[in-house]
Design a protein around this motif. Structure first.
Motif, mmCIF file in Angstrom:
data_model
loop_
_atom_site.group_PDB
_atom_site.id
_atom_site.type_symbol
_atom_site.label_atom_id
_atom_site.label_comp_id
_atom_site.label_asym_id
_atom_site.label_seq_id
_atom_site.Cartn_x
_atom_site.Cartn_y
_atom_site.Cartn_z
ATOM 1 N N ARG A 6 -4.081 -5.567 -1.025
ATOM 2 C CA ARG A 6 -3.832 -6.954 -0.618
ATOM 3 C C ARG A 6 -2.838 -7.623 -1.567
ATOM 4 O O ARG A 6 -1.935 -8.347 -1.130
ATOM 5 C CB ARG A 6 -5.149 -7.723 -0.587
ATOM 6 C CG ARG A 6 -5.045 -9.131 0.007
ATOM 7 C CD ARG A 6 -6.422 -9.727 0.202
ATOM 8 N NE ARG A 6 -7.142 -9.074 1.272
ATOM 9 C CZ ARG A 6 -7.062 -9.416 2.560
ATOM 10 N NH1 ARG A 6 -6.251 -10.393 2.930
ATOM 11 N NH2 ARG A 6 -7.772 -8.779 3.465
ATOM 12 N N ALA A 7 -3.005 -7.378 -2.864
ATOM 13 C CA ALA A 7 -2.101 -7.976 -3.852
ATOM 14 C C ALA A 7 -0.680 -7.451 -3.686
ATOM 15 O O ALA A 7 0.293 -8.149 -3.995
ATOM 16 C CB ALA A 7 -2.609 -7.699 -5.258
ATOM 17 N N SER A 8 -0.541 -6.209 -3.179
ATOM 18 C CA SER A 8 0.777 -5.599 -3.003
ATOM 19 C C SER A 8 1.317 -5.769 -1.583
ATOM 20 O O SER A 8 2.425 -5.299 -1.298
ATOM 21 C CB SER A 8 0.701 -4.096 -3.348
ATOM 22 O OG SER A 8 0.263 -3.902 -4.672
ATOM 23 N N GLY A 9 0.541 -6.394 -0.693
ATOM 24 C CA GLY A 9 0.981 -6.586 0.677
ATOM 25 C C GLY A 9 1.037 -5.302 1.475
ATOM 26 O O GLY A 9 1.908 -5.140 2.340
ATOM 27 N N ILE A 10 0.111 -4.380 1.200
ATOM 28 C CA ILE A 10 0.095 -3.063 1.847
ATOM 29 C C ILE A 10 -1.153 -2.939 2.710
ATOM 30 O O ILE A 10 -2.258 -3.279 2.269
ATOM 31 C CB ILE A 10 0.112 -1.936 0.791
ATOM 32 C CG1 ILE A 10 1.399 -1.996 -0.025
ATOM 33 C CG2 ILE A 10 -0.048 -0.563 1.441
ATOM 34 C CD1 ILE A 10 1.382 -1.119 -1.257
ATOM 35 N N LYS A 11 -0.984 -2.419 3.928
ATOM 36 C CA LYS A 11 -2.136 -2.232 4.822
ATOM 37 C C LYS A 11 -2.849 -0.921 4.525
ATOM 38 O O LYS A 11 -4.070 -0.881 4.368
ATOM 39 C CB LYS A 11 -1.692 -2.267 6.287
ATOM 40 C CG LYS A 11 -2.851 -2.144 7.279
ATOM 41 C CD LYS A 11 -2.333 -2.196 8.707
ATOM 42 C CE LYS A 11 -3.492 -2.139 9.709
ATOM 43 N NZ LYS A 11 -4.243 -0.871 9.653
ATOM 44 N N ASP A 12 -2.113 0.179 4.486
ATOM 45 C CA ASP A 12 -2.670 1.495 4.189
ATOM 46 C C ASP A 12 -1.969 2.069 2.967
ATOM 47 O O ASP A 12 -0.779 1.815 2.747
ATOM 48 C CB ASP A 12 -2.490 2.459 5.364
ATOM 49 C CG ASP A 12 -3.291 2.041 6.589
ATOM 50 O OD1 ASP A 12 -4.428 1.560 6.412
ATOM 51 O OD2 ASP A 12 -2.786 2.183 7.720
ATOM 52 N N SER A 13 -2.690 2.885 2.196
ATOM 53 C CA SER A 13 -2.086 3.469 0.997
ATOM 54 C C SER A 13 -1.058 4.538 1.348
ATOM 55 O O SER A 13 -0.219 4.894 0.531
ATOM 56 C CB SER A 13 -3.165 4.072 0.097
ATOM 57 O OG SER A 13 -3.801 5.166 0.734
ATOM 58 N N GLY A 14 -1.121 5.073 2.572
ATOM 59 C CA GLY A 14 -0.186 6.101 3.002
ATOM 60 C C GLY A 14 -0.374 6.417 4.470
ATOM 61 O O GLY A 14 -1.111 5.716 5.175
ATOM 62 N N SER A 15 0.274 7.473 4.927
ATOM 63 C CA SER A 15 0.174 7.861 6.335
ATOM 64 C C SER A 15 -0.039 9.367 6.493
ATOM 65 O O SER A 15 0.198 9.920 7.554
ATOM 66 C CB SER A 15 1.444 7.437 7.088
ATOM 67 O OG SER A 15 2.598 8.019 6.479
#
Length: 282
Positions: free
Chosen positions: A243-252
């Motif tokens: 959330r702090a980095s504005g990322i939904k998933d850590s990867g794909s």
């Protein structure tokens, strides 16, 4: 998305179980090291580095140094050398502090959100104890029974999966009190209780079926409940960094499931806490 998640899970679950039970110990160490490095790669998104490859230098050196200085042979791991005990204690202290950061987010972000060095440190504190705790559990009684430690690792996986399942359904049905609404609005105290109840039942039945000894029913209860709490906090902490980095998933890398960190976030906390309690109390 649901179909993708199911297909990936049906492929991944047998591979994970086979790896835990069938890989020779040196190959198991290599496999867990590879998973840990993928986790570090995904963590580089959180550190605001100019180059993600450059950001991998710190965790690669840290993991390599820990393997160089700490024994990875079965005998040393199963006897809990002093360095291994310190690693478990480090993991326990980290998750105690990390839980406070997640519960008090976003106010806590002022302490670390602009500090790149701290984000590196948080990644090391998250993934190094995970790496070593799973090896320590896998090595338990290896000489007498090569599968005993594998059953311990599998029990923690069952515990975490049961906690997630119980928390989802009880939270959906009874959830009212939010645990950390700024981090994960759907997680509730009621969900945590429901997850803990199911996890205790699964741990008790799993220990009986797999013949895993505990000192007493009370110790099983304490270890299971504290591990459940840790697993939930592990999920919250990764959610906080995303959330702090504005990322939904850590990867794909895992279709329908996101990245490796998205799948092991609960285990990164649950395994060190379970290992710390089980190996010291049993």
């Amino acid at each position: 998305m649901l179909k993708q998640r199911i297909i990936t899970a049906l492929i991944l679950a047998p591979l994970v179980i086979a790896g835990i039970f069938l890989l020779p110990f040196p190959a198991f160490v290599f496999a867990i090291a590879a998973i840990t490095m993928v986790g570090f790669w995904e963590w580089t998104q959180f550190v605001d580095a100019k180059s993600r490859w450059g950001a991998m230098l710190v965790p690669a050196i840290a993991l390599g140094a820990s393997i160089f200085f700490m024994p990875t042979d079965v005998e040393s791991l199963s006897s809990l050398a002093l360095s291994h005990q310190y690693m478990l204690l480090l993991g326990g202290v980290w998750w105690l502090g990390a839980s406070m950061l997640a519960i008090t987010y976003p106010s806590s972000s002022s302490l670390w959100s602009k500090a790149t060095a701290l984000k590196y440190l948080f990644g090391l504190l998250t993934l190094l104890p995970f790496f070593w705790s799973i090896l320590m559990l896998r090595a338990v009684n290896y000489a007498e029974s090569p599968y005993h430690g594998a059953k311990l690792v599998m029990l923690v996986c069952f515990l975490v999966w049961a906690a997630d399942t119980g928390a989802y359904f009880s939270g959906k049905r009874f959830g009212k009190r939010k645990m950390a609404p700024a981090v994960s609005p759907n997680k509730t105290i009621e969900g945590l209780v429901g997850g803990a109840v199911l996890a205790v039942l699964v741990t008790w039945s799993g220990a009986a079926v797999m013949d895993i000894p505990f000192v007493s029913l009370g110790s099983l209860l304490v270890i299971a409940v504290l591990t459940v709490i840790a697993s939930v906090l592990g999920d919250l902490v990764e959610s906080m960094f995303k959330r702090a980095s504005g990322i939904k998933d850590s990867g794909s890398i895992l279709p329908g499931h996101g990245g490796v960190l998205d799948r092991i976030d609960s285990l990164t906390a649950a395994l060190p806490i379970f290992a710390l309690l089980y190996l010291w109390l049993v």
